[in-house]
Design an enzyme around this catalytic site. Structure first.
Site, PDB file in Angstrom:
ATOM      1  N   ARG A   1       0.853  -1.187   0.000  1.00  0.00           N
ATOM      2  CA  ARG A   1       0.000   0.000   0.000  1.00  0.00           C
ATOM      3  C   ARG A   1       0.890   1.237   0.000  1.00  0.00           C
ATOM      4  NH1 ARG A   1      -3.241  -2.766  -1.746  1.00  0.00           N
ATOM      5  NH2 ARG A   1      -5.351  -3.266  -0.994  1.00  0.00           N
TER       6      ARG A   1
ATOM      7  N   ASP B   1       5.245  -0.130  -6.622  1.00  0.00           N
ATOM      8  CA  ASP B   1       4.083  -0.477  -7.442  1.00  0.00           C
ATOM      9  C   ASP B   1       2.845   0.226  -6.910  1.00  0.00           C
ATOM     10  OD1 ASP B   1       2.786  -1.991  -9.557  1.00  0.00           O
ATOM     11  OD2 ASP B   1       1.866  -3.197  -7.946  1.00  0.00           O
TER      12      ASP B   1
END
Length: 339
Positions: free
Chosen positions: A244, A268
């Site tokens: 996250r 990411d």
């Protein structure tokens, strides 16, 4: 049951429709329940709440804003079920959902190896600088200066969070011949038996050459990677985040890139990704100076939350989401129910 599917891309619609049709053909629907799916590319928020009128359930993804106000409005509109198409649920106010009597389901295990393998892909890209080599060769530049990497074998890799994804990541890195250090509130005996070692966070910070984040986002992990934790790490440490975005304090990570405390950064996910990820922004000016600055560093690789994005994962997400919706009226305890 009428279901409004938010944050829906063409690939979501294809897989969800296919699995809904499969359940209908095979007669798997509980009490002969049927699903009527309506697909919206918009994210669920107070700005789009009017779209849920007439629906019994909503299906949401990682960047839908399912806060207390949204949940109250869902209840008023007659929605009794929220089916998340992801494992994380930090974007849902579970306390509000329970108070309103709305059931919340998630997909706890869609494809742990897909995210773990993407974390490894970021490590390999940053280490061997394949992102830079690709562009050089396209331009006819075959010089090797500036592309020097290092052997992963023998390096110390720290994994924060050893749930399904973290465990898959640890197994892969053990295969590379790395020394794997772990931190988790609930140590895995299986990983210990495989040669992984559990340490305190501070010890992991101090000893790791590479640190990969695989923990949920909550109050205790918010900005887990900040100037204080970075100060405890080796100079030139590699940080990987496929979990996250808010686990990493972006501005303080940039400061650490300038000071060379961070030698490599692979992301990411990004804290403000809901404004840009999953959309084609190529013809827009991205109104985020921190993100734009981060992209200028040659030792930073950012991907657009694609770690989960494999054929196996998409199909499993669709299958589990449909299954969760078909079980929404089941009064028995259900392992994927959060509230």
């Amino acid at each position: 049951m009428k279901v409004a599917v938010f944050s829906c891309k063409p690939y979501d619609k294809r897989t969800l429709s296919a699995h809904a049709k499969k359940n209908s053909i095979e007669g798997n629907a509980i009490d002969s329940a049927a699903l009527s799916m309506s697909y919206f590319e918009s994210r669920l928020s107070m700005e789009t709440i009017s779209l849920v009128k007439g629906f019994d359930a909503v299906s949401c993804f990682v960047n839908d804003d399912v806060n207390a106000e949204v949940i109250h409005c869902l209840k008023q509109q007659g929605v009794n079920t929220i089916a998340l198409r992801c494992a994380g649920f930090n974007n849902v106010d579970l306390v509000a959902a329970k108070k309103e009597g709305i059931k919340v389901f998630h997909v706890p295990d869609y494809s742990p190896t897909s995210v773990a393998e993407h974390a490894v892909a970021l490590i390999m890209t940053l280490n061997r600088k394949t992102h830079r080599a690709y562009h050089r060769v396209k331009e006819g530049n075959f010089a090797l200066e500036g592309l020097l990497g290092f052997n992963l074998e023998g390096r110390t890799v720290g994994c924060i969070g050893t749930g399904r994804i973290g465990s898959a990541f640890c197994r892969i890195m053990k295969g590379f011949g790395c020394k794997v250090l772990c931190y988790d509130l609930y140590p895995s005996q299986e990983l210990i038996d495989q040669g992984c070692e559990y340490l305190s966070l501070d010890e992991l910070y101090q000893q790791s050459d590479i640190i990969s984040l695989h923990c949920p986002l909550n109050e205790s992990t918010h900005h887990l990677i900040d100037k204080n934790s970075l100060a405890k790490m080796k100079d030139g440490v590699m940080i990987i985040n496929t979990s996250r975005g808010a686990l990493v304090h972006a501005q303080e990570a940039i400061d650490a890139l300038y000071s060379k405390k961070i030698g490599y950064l692979g992301l990411d996910v990004y804290e403000q990704e809901n404004e840009i990820f999953f959309e084609d922004m190529s013809s827009h000016i991205i109104q985020d100076s921190v993100f734009q600055l981060m992209l200028t560093f040659p030792n930073v690789v950012v991907t657009g939350h694609q770690g989960y994005f494999t054929d196996e994962a998409l199909n499993h997400i669709a299958e589990t989401t449909i299954d969760n919706l078909l079980h929404h009226q089941n009064e028995k305890s259900y392992t994927r129910q959060l509230a």
